[in-house]
Design an enzyme around this catalytic site. Structure first.
Site, mmCIF file in Angstrom:
data_model
loop_
_atom_site.group_PDB
_atom_site.id
_atom_site.type_symbol
_atom_site.label_atom_id
_atom_site.label_comp_id
_atom_site.label_asym_id
_atom_site.label_seq_id
_atom_site.Cartn_x
_atom_site.Cartn_y
_atom_site.Cartn_z
ATOM 1 C CB CYS A 113 -0.915 0.013 1.222
ATOM 2 S SG CYS A 113 -2.230 -1.233 1.151
ATOM 3 C CB CYS A 194 -4.203 -0.946 -1.246
ATOM 4 S SG CYS A 194 -2.620 -1.626 -0.682
#
Length: 296
Positions: A113, A194
């Protein structure tokens, strides 16, 4: 005389209708062969398959695993075979993203992420930047992108293996072996992202900064998951010695903003993101833009 009768050609006993059928079959077969040969000899606009392609891909595979052992072991020979299976004996202009489905599966990896860095029209600068910092990952830094970056390939319609004479150029036909591969890889990269997704765009480029037909707009943004992605942050980077044609308030960027928000994604923008500009200043330390004290 009986021996002579037994040796007479069988074709003398064929009726006229059978002879006509035989002739038509021969002519049809010849026409198919001629059509196949013409198709096989077709000259495309792009270069042929990269020489020693298998050795390059398998070598890159092992090299990537040595650089990033945390991504796990990959079947390098199996990856090559999946590429072969995706394109061989197929029309190079009829290869779809679906043809690369198994290749994407065997080469899949987890994207951390807040690490994704997309780009458009900033190829050299964005990769200089990711080499200088471990904070971001472009598609070309992923396993799949690393394996195939800068390579060319397509199959032969009639026989196994690759076509080393010519392959379709990117825009020569819609579903060619190269464009379909990179669209598949870009979609997978976007789906796997993400947190904050950053995008580096060229503020000095002619025309729209994010063209409607770009991979960013046609593939990457539509494949982002608004549940997993907290923000899409655009960096508008001018060529340090070029013109300032686009900024966060320009029409092209506002159009992109509405497009991103239309996919239920949060949008933000920064002009000349300072860490990237600092990299540019390494080449142009005396430029006025390199003497500022403020950081963004």
């Amino acid at each position: 005389m009986s021996w002579y009768r037994a040796s007479r050609p069988v074709t003398k006993h064929l009726c006229p209708g059978s002879m006509l059928t035989l002739v038509l079959m021969v002519l049809a077969s010849s026409a198919v062969d001629a059509g196949q040969q013409k198709n096989q000899a077709k000259k495309y606009k792009g270069p042929g398959t990269t020489l020693n392609l298998r050795n390059i891909i398998v070598g890159r595979c092992y090299h990537y695993m040595s650089l990033y052992p945390g991504n796990g072991d990959k079947n390098c020979s199996g990856i090559w075979q999946e590429l072969i299976d995706a394109v061989q004996r197929k029309d190079p202009c009829k290869i779809t993203q679906e043809d690369y489905k198994n290749l994407a599966l065997v080469a899949a990896q987890t994207i951390p992420c807040d690490k994704t860095l997309l780009w458009s029209r900033t190829n050299d600068l964005v990769h200089r930047y990711t080499k200088a910092t471990a904070d971001f990952i472009t598609l070309e830094d992923t396993f799949l992108g690393f394996l195939f970056n800068g390579l060319m390939w397509c199959g032969n319609t009639l026989r196994p293996g690759m076509n080393y004479k010519s392959c379709p150029a990117w825009n020569e036909c819609e579903h060619n072996s190269i464009s379909s591969f990179w669209k598949m890889a870009s979609a997978a990269f976007a789906r796997g992202s993400c947190g904050v997704v950053n995008v580096m765009l060229n503020g000095s480029a002619d025309g729209d900064i994010a063209r409607i037909e770009s991979i960013l707009r046609t593939v990457e943004i539509p494949n982002m998951d608004p549940i997993k992605i907290s923000e899409v942050k655009v960096w508008v980077i001018d060529d340090i010695q070029g013109e300032d044609r686009n900024s966060c308030n320009s029409k092209s960027l506002l159009d992109l903003k509405y497009y991103i928000e239309g996919h239920k994604l949060k949008y933000s923008c920064v002009d000349n993101y300072r860490p990237v500009q600092a990299l540019q200043c390494a080449d142009h330390p005396d430029h006025a833009a390199c003497n500022r004290c403020s950081y963004q």
